[in-house]
Write an enzyme that holds these catalytic residues in place. Structure first.
Site, PDB file in Angstrom:
ATOM      1  CB  SER A  66     -15.318  22.671 -29.930  1.00  0.00           C
ATOM      2  OG  SER A  66     -15.268  22.391 -31.673  1.00  0.00           O
ATOM      3  CB  THR A 117     -42.110  24.419  -8.922  1.00  0.00           C
ATOM      4  OG1 THR A 117     -42.977  24.606 -10.272  1.00  0.00           O
ATOM      5  CG2 THR A 117     -41.511  25.013  -7.998  1.00  0.00           C
ATOM      6  CG  HIS A 118     -43.123  20.925 -11.330  1.00  0.00           C
ATOM      7  ND1 HIS A 118     -43.224  19.884 -11.231  1.00  0.00           N
ATOM      8  CD2 HIS A 118     -43.402  21.344 -10.277  1.00  0.00           C
ATOM      9  CE1 HIS A 118     -43.974  19.474 -10.123  1.00  0.00           C
ATOM     10  NE2 HIS A 118     -43.740  21.123  -9.711  1.00  0.00           N
ATOM     11  CE  LYS A 126     -20.196  23.404 -28.970  1.00  0.00           C
ATOM     12  NZ  LYS A 126     -20.986  22.401 -28.591  1.00  0.00           N
ATOM     13  CE  LYS A 146      -4.573   2.775   3.679  1.00  0.00           C
ATOM     14  NZ  LYS A 146      -4.961   2.039   4.899  1.00  0.00           N
ATOM     15  CG  ASN A 160      -4.124  -4.724  12.977  1.00  0.00           C
ATOM     16  OD1 ASN A 160      -3.343  -3.770  11.859  1.00  0.00           O
ATOM     17  ND2 ASN A 160      -4.831  -5.810  13.976  1.00  0.00           N
ATOM     18  CG  ASN A 215     -18.555  23.527 -25.630  1.00  0.00           C
ATOM     19  OD1 ASN A 215     -19.022  24.083 -25.990  1.00  0.00           O
ATOM     20  ND2 ASN A 215     -16.989  22.230 -26.110  1.00  0.00           N
ATOM     21  CB  SER A 252      -1.125   0.044   1.244  1.00  0.00           C
ATOM     22  OG  SER A 252      -0.160  -0.210   2.599  1.00  0.00           O
ATOM     23  CD  GLU A 287     -20.104  20.106 -19.952  1.00  0.00           C
ATOM     24  OE1 GLU A 287     -20.869  19.320 -21.189  1.00  0.00           O
ATOM     25  OE2 GLU A 287     -18.996  20.763 -20.778  1.00  0.00           O
ATOM     26  CE1 TYR A 324      -6.299  -3.340   8.970  1.00  0.00           C
ATOM     27  CE2 TYR A 324      -4.922  -5.220   8.652  1.00  0.00           C
ATOM     28  CZ  TYR A 324      -5.424  -4.213   8.549  1.00  0.00           C
ATOM     29  OH  TYR A 324      -5.268  -3.616   7.119  1.00  0.00           O
TER      30      TYR A 324
HETATM   31  N1  ARG Z   1      -1.036  -1.115   4.936  1.00  0.00           N
HETATM   32  C1  ARG Z   1      -2.399  -1.472   6.484  1.00  0.00           C
HETATM   33  C2  ARG Z   1      -3.322  -0.980   6.101  1.00  0.00           C
HETATM   34  O1  ARG Z   1      -3.656  -0.229   5.013  1.00  0.00           O
HETATM   35  C3  ARG Z   1      -1.999  -1.916   7.693  1.00  0.00           C
HETATM   36  C4  ARG Z   1      -1.973  -2.207   8.897  1.00  0.00           C
HETATM   37  C5  ARG Z   1      -1.606  -3.602   8.710  1.00  0.00           C
HETATM   38  N2  ARG Z   1      -2.440  -4.681   9.484  1.00  0.00           N
HETATM   39  C6  ARG Z   1      -1.973  -5.758   9.521  1.00  0.00           C
HETATM   40  N3  ARG Z   1      -2.194  -6.481  10.279  1.00  0.00           N
HETATM   41  N4  ARG Z   1      -1.404  -6.524   8.018  1.00  0.00           N
HETATM   42  O2  ARG Z   1      -4.546  -1.735   6.843  1.00  0.00           O
END
Ligand code: ARG
Length: 460
Positions: free
Chosen positions: A277, A155-156, A283, A325, A110, A285, A23, A290, A317
Site C-alpha cells: 500500500s 457450505t453457506h 499491507k 472482433k 464477407n 494486498n 477496423s 482481485e 452480412y
Molecule cells: N472490416 C469488415 C469486418 O470486419 C470486413 C468485411 C466488410 N464487408 C463489407 N461488406 N463491407 O466485418
C-alpha cells in the site's frame, strides 16, 4: 485515397467517416491469417484455371513479401484502406500489378473476414487449452505437495465438514478440465471453411472449396453460403467458453483473497503476486487475484456485447458484424493473461497447515460423522441426526468441543455409543473415513490425482 470499390462513387468518403468505419486499428492482428487464407485461395484459383499459374505465383510471392514486411514492422497500414483485407490487397496490387487485381476473384470480404476469424480462433483455442493444461498441472502439483493437509470445507460460508486441501484444489482442476473440453468441442464448429461463399450467394466461377479446406486444415466446408457469411455463433460460443473459464478463475481468486485475510489466515500469497500500500506499510494486498476477479466482468461483457450485436441482424452480412472482433480479441488477451498469472501464483502459495487443520477441527465439523456412526450402529438416519443435534446443543450450552465429551456423557444421549466413536470425532478421522467414490479420503484423492494426470498427459 482511392478506394478499391471507387467505381460506383462520385464523391469521396468523408474523413470523419473513414475513421468511423475503419477496423484496421484492431483487425491488423489478423494479418497472418488473412495472408494464409489468400494464398490458399489463389492456389485454388490457379489450379482450377480461373487465373493463370503465372499470375497465381506472382500473387503468392507478393503476399509472402507483404508478410515479411508486416512481420518486421516495415508495412504501413492505412486507415483510408479500412481494414486488413484491403490494406493487404492494395499493397499486393502495388507489387504485382494486374496479377494482384485478380486475388479477389470469387471472394468477398464477407467470407474472407469469417475465414480470418475462424483461423485466428482455431490457433488461440490451441494456446488457451495449453495454458489451461499448465494451470491444471500446477494445481495437481500443489495437491501432491500438500497431500495430508486438512482444511474446513464450507457450505453457506459456514464451516461444514473437514476435507483434504488437495481435494479442494482438485475440484478446480476438474472445472478446468471441463473448460478445456468445452474449448475442444467448440473447435468442431470453428474449424469449418466459409470461403467460397463470396458475398452471400456463392459464385458462377468453377472454384474448388474442398481443396481450399484441405490446404487450410479445415475439417469441412460450410454447407450454406448465406449462413457461412452471417454466422458468428462460433465466436459467441468461444466467448461463452471464455466466460465460463473466467468464472472459475474468479471463484478461485475470491477464495485466495479470503484465505489470505488475517481472519482466515489459511495461506500466504507469494510476494511476487501481491502489492503493498502507498500509505499503510504493513499491507500485503492480493491485487492479482482481485484483478482476475475483476477482469471476469470484461469477458462477460464481451459475450453480452456480441450476443447483442447479432440479435437483430437480418441475413446476411451487415457492417455491425465488424464489431465482433473487439470483444473476441479482448477476451483472448484477458483470458490468456489471467490463466498465465493464476497458474504461476497457485504453484507458489504457502498453505498454513496448522491453522487450516485447527480451523477444520472446530465448529462441530465432525457432527455428521457422529450421525453416520450411529447409522452404522443401526439407528435410522433421521434419529441419528436428532441425537447428534442434541449432543451439539449440549456442547454449545456447556462451552465444550465434541472431543471434550466424556464417554459417559455421550452414552447419556444414546446407549449404542461406544468408545470407538472418538476416532471419528477428529478432523483426520473424519476425512479418512470418507472413502466413497470421489470423497475426501486420501486414497480417493490420490485416485483423482492419477486420473487427472493421465488425462493431462494425453493418455485418456
Ligand atoms: N472490416 C469488415 C469486418 O470486419 C470486413 C468485411 C466488410 N464487408 C463489407 N461488406 N463491407 O466485418
Amino acid at each position: 485515397m482511392k478506394k478499391l470499390w471507387a467505381g460506383r462513387f462520385k464523391g469521396r468518403t468523408a474523413t470523419i467517416v473513414e475513421s468511423f468505419t475503419e477496423s484496421i486499428s484492431f483487425d491488423r492482428r489478423l494479418w497472418r491469417y488473412d495472408i494464409e487464407g489468400s494464398i490458399a485461395h489463389v492456389r485454388m484459383l490457379g489450379r482450377q484455371g480461373i487465373i493463370s499459374k503465372v499470375d497465381s505465383e506472382k500473387i503468392i510471392n507478393g503476399l509472402e513479401e507483404i508478410a515479411g514486411e508486416i512481420e518486421s514492422g516495415r508495412f504501413r497500414f492505412s486507415e483510408g484502406l479500412e481494414d486488413i483485407h484491403m490494406n493487404i490487397e492494395a499493397a499486393l496490387i502495388k507489387k504485382a500489378g494486374d496479377a494482384g487485381k485478380k486475388l479477389h476473384t470469387a471472394r468477398s470480404r464477407n467470407d474472407q473476414v469469417a475465414l480470418d476469424l475462424r483461423l485466428y480462433l482455431r490457433d488461440e483455442i490451441g494456446r488457451i487449452t495449453a495454458l489451461i493444461r499448465e494451470f491444471q498441472k500446477n494445481l495437481i502439483g500443489s495437491a501432491e505437495r500438500h497431500i495430508g493437509y486438512i482444511m474446513p470445507g464450507y457450505t453457506h460460508m459456514q464451516r461444514a465438514q473437514p476435507v483434504l486441501l488437495p481435494h479442494y484444489l482438485l475440484a478446480y482442476a476438474e472445472m478446468f478440465e471441463r473448460d478445456a473440453g468445452r474449448f475442444g468441442d467448440s473447435l468442431k464448429r470453428v474449424n469449418v471453411l466459409p470461403l467460397g461463399s463470396c458475398a452471400l450467394a456463392g459464385t458462377s466461377l468453377p472454384i474448388d472449396r474442398e481443396y481450399v479446406a484441405e490446404l487450410l486444415g479445415f475439417s469441412r466446408v460450410a454447407y450454406n453460403s448465406i449462413d457461412a457469411v452471417s454466422d458468428r455463433d462460433f465466436a459467441i460460443e468461444f466467448l461463452s467458453d471464455a466466460s465460463i473459464t473466467m468464472m472459475h478463475l474468479s471463484r478461485l481468486s475470491e477464495e485466495l483473497v479470503l484465505w489470505s485475510t488475517e481472519e482466515f489466515s489459511f495461506i500466504e500469497l507469494p510476494d511476487g503476486y501481491t502489492t503493498g500500500s502507498s500509505i499503510m506499510p504493513q499491507k500485503k494486498n492480493p491485487d492479482v487475484a482481485e484483478l482476475i476477479r475483476g477482469k471476469t466482468g470484461r469477458v462477460y461483457g464481451g459475450l453480452i456485447s456480441l450476443l447483442t450485436i447479432m440479435k437483430g441482424l437480418p441475413l446476411a452480412y451487415n457492417r455491425d458484424m465488424q464489431e465482433d472482433k473487439i470483444p473476441v480479441f479482448d477476451a483472448v488477451d484477458t483470458l490468456k493473461a489471467c490463466l498465465a498469472v493464476a497458474a504461476d501464483m497457485v504453484s507458489q502459495i504457502k498453505f498454513k497447515k496448522q491453522r487450516m487443520s485447527d480451523t477444520a477441527s472446530e465448529a462441530f465439523s465432525t457432527a455428521t460423522d457422529i450421525a453416520e456412526y450411529l447409522v452404522r450402529k443401526g439407528l435410522p438416519f433421521r434419529e441419528a441426526h436428532e441425537v447428534t443435534g442434541r449432543i451439539v446443543r449440549h456442547c454449545i450450552d456447556s462451552n465444550k468441543g465434541l472431543t471434550d465429551l466424556h464417554i459417559k456423557d455421550l452414552k447419556g444421549f444414546s446407549r449404542i455409543i461406544g468408545k470407538d466413536i472418538y476416532k471419528y470425532l477428529t478432523a483426520e478421522g473424519s476425512v479418512m473415513a470418507k472413502r466413497s467414490g470421489g470423497g475426501t479420503s486420501r486414497s480417493e484423492v490420490e485416485k483423482q490425482i492419477r486420473r487427472l494426470k493421465k488425462i493431462i498427459a494425453g493418455k485418456k
